[in-house]
Design a protein around this motif. Structure first.
Motif, PDB file in Angstrom:
ATOM      1  N   SER A  69      64.124  73.322  46.377  1.00  0.00           N
ATOM      2  CA  SER A  69      62.747  73.113  46.800  1.00  0.00           C
ATOM      3  C   SER A  69      61.851  74.147  46.157  1.00  0.00           C
ATOM      4  CB  SER A  69      62.630  73.197  48.334  1.00  0.00           C
ATOM      5  OG  SER A  69      62.944  74.506  48.788  1.00  0.00           O
ATOM      6  N   GLY A  70      60.591  73.782  45.978  1.00  0.00           N
ATOM      7  CA  GLY A  70      59.632  74.695  45.378  1.00  0.00           C
ATOM      8  C   GLY A  70      58.570  73.941  44.606  1.00  0.00           C
ATOM      9  N   PRO A  71      57.544  74.625  44.147  1.00  0.00           N
ATOM     10  CA  PRO A  71      56.455  73.986  43.398  1.00  0.00           C
ATOM     11  C   PRO A  71      56.964  73.336  42.113  1.00  0.00           C
ATOM     12  CG  PRO A  71      55.822  76.191  44.117  1.00  0.00           C
ATOM     13  CD  PRO A  71      57.287  76.058  44.379  1.00  0.00           C
ATOM     14  N   ILE A 123      62.888  63.860  46.631  1.00  0.00           N
ATOM     15  CA  ILE A 123      63.702  63.188  47.635  1.00  0.00           C
ATOM     16  C   ILE A 123      62.951  62.991  48.948  1.00  0.00           C
ATOM     17  CG2 ILE A 123      64.740  65.311  48.551  1.00  0.00           C
ATOM     18  CD1 ILE A 123      67.405  63.737  48.725  1.00  0.00           C
ATOM     19  N   HIS A 124      61.887  63.760  49.162  1.00  0.00           N
ATOM     20  CA  HIS A 124      61.111  63.584  50.391  1.00  0.00           C
ATOM     21  C   HIS A 124      60.359  62.254  50.426  1.00  0.00           C
ATOM     22  CE1 HIS A 124      58.229  65.409  47.547  1.00  0.00           C
ATOM     23  NE2 HIS A 124      57.325  64.681  48.186  1.00  0.00           N
ATOM     24  N   GLY A 173      58.755  70.621  53.656  1.00  0.00           N
ATOM     25  CA  GLY A 173      58.315  70.337  55.008  1.00  0.00           C
ATOM     26  C   GLY A 173      58.210  68.856  55.307  1.00  0.00           C
ATOM     27  N   SER A 174      58.163  68.024  54.251  1.00  0.00           N
ATOM     28  CA  SER A 174      58.085  66.580  54.445  1.00  0.00           C
ATOM     29  C   SER A 174      59.449  65.935  54.626  1.00  0.00           C
ATOM     30  CB  SER A 174      57.371  65.929  53.239  1.00  0.00           C
ATOM     31  OG  SER A 174      56.038  66.397  53.124  1.00  0.00           O
ATOM     32  N   THR A 176      62.770  64.940  56.510  1.00  0.00           N
ATOM     33  CA  THR A 176      63.142  64.776  57.906  1.00  0.00           C
ATOM     34  C   THR A 176      64.247  65.766  58.250  1.00  0.00           C
ATOM     35  OG1 THR A 176      64.772  63.080  57.375  1.00  0.00           O
ATOM     36  CG2 THR A 176      62.528  62.335  57.849  1.00  0.00           C
ATOM     37  N   GLY A 177      64.294  66.166  59.503  1.00  0.00           N
ATOM     38  CA  GLY A 177      65.307  67.114  59.930  1.00  0.00           C
ATOM     39  C   GLY A 177      66.727  66.657  59.668  1.00  0.00           C
ATOM     40  N   PRO A 178      67.090  65.406  60.016  1.00  0.00           N
ATOM     41  CA  PRO A 178      68.465  64.949  59.767  1.00  0.00           C
ATOM     42  C   PRO A 178      68.869  65.006  58.295  1.00  0.00           C
ATOM     43  CG  PRO A 178      67.363  63.474  61.295  1.00  0.00           C
ATOM     44  CD  PRO A 178      66.320  64.424  60.787  1.00  0.00           C
ATOM     45  N   LEU A 179      67.932  64.720  57.381  1.00  0.00           N
ATOM     46  CA  LEU A 179      68.260  64.777  55.964  1.00  0.00           C
ATOM     47  C   LEU A 179      68.417  66.218  55.502  1.00  0.00           C
ATOM     48  CD1 LEU A 179      68.745  63.391  53.270  1.00  0.00           C
ATOM     49  CD2 LEU A 179      66.268  63.314  52.921  1.00  0.00           C
ATOM     50  N   ARG A 180      67.509  67.066  55.915  1.00  0.00           N
ATOM     51  CA  ARG A 180      67.564  68.470  55.504  1.00  0.00           C
ATOM     52  C   ARG A 180      68.855  69.134  55.987  1.00  0.00           C
ATOM     53  NH1 ARG A 180      63.763  70.182  58.343  1.00  0.00           N
ATOM     54  NH2 ARG A 180      62.046  69.578  56.963  1.00  0.00           N
ATOM     55  N   ASP A 181      69.286  68.797  57.197  1.00  0.00           N
ATOM     56  CA  ASP A 181      70.473  69.444  57.774  1.00  0.00           C
ATOM     57  C   ASP A 181      71.770  69.040  57.084  1.00  0.00           C
ATOM     58  OD1 ASP A 181      68.811  70.673  59.554  1.00  0.00           O
ATOM     59  OD2 ASP A 181      69.204  69.274  61.201  1.00  0.00           O
ATOM     60  N   ARG A 182      71.749  67.970  56.309  1.00  0.00           N
ATOM     61  CA  ARG A 182      72.969  67.506  55.653  1.00  0.00           C
ATOM     62  C   ARG A 182      73.221  68.182  54.309  1.00  0.00           C
ATOM     63  NH1 ARG A 182      71.827  63.646  59.309  1.00  0.00           N
ATOM     64  NH2 ARG A 182      73.555  62.362  60.094  1.00  0.00           N
TER      65      ARG A 182
END
Length: 358
Positions: A69-71, A123-124, A173-174, A176-182
């Motif tokens: 993640s990043g600019p 991916i967001h 930040g866009s 979803t929590g379930p995707l980020r946690d995987r």
């Protein structure tokens, strides 16, 4: 030979955009590092990623899923390709907006060989049905394919080969929590220092066979907004100027003249950046003012001002976002050669005005 800027060059307003431009793909591919030890900058991410990959190699299993993640323009796509190269694996590349249906993702996943890398850029922006299918694929390496419609529809489980998903996003930040946690590993890409960008410029100059001296590469690095993609783009514009208006050798004097032609000033601000600051200071007394009004004043879309100009102006300490609107700091007044109002210091806002606030 006179190296001063000439007016018959046409400035490109996209020169300092960190987003990829049409026609840059082939050049970017040439300049991408192939291995982790060739990658310049991001020392913390490189160290962490090296541990993840080496551990997986020793255990003989695919590594955990990876998120960068990043600019834009900091090397997320290059890192994804390096992951595949370090694992000696094939890579399949797609993007979030391209995965509109779950069936599109299922077809791609079913064609993966054991150990392959699937790279999803932005991916967001993946569609929700495809994202929900991705959850099961990431955890259990299977997908459920629905056959038929209505009451007669049935779900058929489809086993897929173990793979590594590499995601890239400019807006973590866009997600979803379930995707980020995987994702087992998340690498946060940071802006580059001038010394790191100097190395990026000199490496690119060697690959592209551009003659540039140390002072010239340092000058490009200083005006590149901490972004390698911008540094490489400015290097190519300097090459054009040096070949047409100079002797082909990019000295500091030639670099300064070239970047003056392309409206890139000493701090890396371009025409639109200065237009935003000028409107904010001269028309609105330094703010606060809403981004929509500011965009109208410079003849651009609000999203362009907000996503292209503001991040660097905020990072450079010339603009501040407040609940009442955008405000100019003393550094902005100084950069425009104007005296700052009494009471305005670096990082502080200007006085109130009567314009709309957002």
């Amino acid at each position: 030979m006179d190296y001063e800027a000439v007016t018959d060059f046409e400035a490109d307003d996209e020169t300092l955009s960190a987003l990829p431009q049409i026609g840059e793909g082939e050049v970017e591919t040439t300049l991408r590092p192939r291995k982790l030890d060739e990658f310049i900058g991001q020392p913390r991410v490189r160290e962490q990623l090296e541990l993840v990959l080496e551990s997986a190699r020793r255990r003989g299993v695919p590594p955990d899923h990876v998120l960068f993640s990043g600019p834009p323009g900091l090397g997320k796509t290059s890192m994804a390709m390096i992951v595949a190269a370090e694992l000696n694996a094939a890579i399949r590349i797609t993007s979030g907006p391209a995965l509109e249906r779950a069936g599109d993702l299922a077809a791609m996943l079913s064609n993966l060989a054991p150990g392959d890398v699937l790279f999803i850029d932005e991916i967001h922006r993946i569609a929700r049905p495809a994202e929900e299918m991705l959850y099961l694929a990431m955890e259990d390496f299977r997908v459920d394919v629905v056959v038929g419609k209505g009451p007669g529809a049935t779900s058929i489980p489809l086993e897929i080969a173990p793979f590594t998903l590499v995601g890239a996003t400019t807006r973590s930040g866009s997600l979803t929590g379930p995707l980020r946690d995987r994702f087992g590993f998340t690498g946060q890409m940071e802006f580059y220092t001038d010394s790191e960008l100097d190395l990026v410029v000199r490496r690119a100059a060697t690959i592209l066979e551009i003659e540039i001296d140390r002072d010239g590469s340092a000058e490009i690095a200083r005006r590149s907004r901490g972004t390698p993609r911008i540094a490489n783009r400015l290097l190519r514009r300097v090459r054009d100027y040096a070949e047409v208006r100079a002797d082909g050798h990019a000295t500091r004097k030639v670099v300064r003249a070239a970047l003056e032609v392309y409206d890139v000033d000493e701090l890396g601000l371009d025409r639109l950046d200065r237009a935003v600051l000028t409107a904010l200071v001269r028309s609105f007394g330094g703010g606060p003012v809403g981004v929509s009004t500011l965009a109208v004043a410079v003849g651009e879309e609000p999203t362009t001002v907000e996503e292209v100009c503001e991040p660097y102006l905020v990072r450079a300490g010339m603009l501040a976002r407040t609940p009442r609107g955008r405000v100019a700091t003393a550094a902005a007044w100084e950069h425009l050669g104007l005296p700052a109002p009494a009471g305005v210091t670096r990082g502080e806002q200007g006085g109130p005005n009567l314009f709309d606030q957002e």
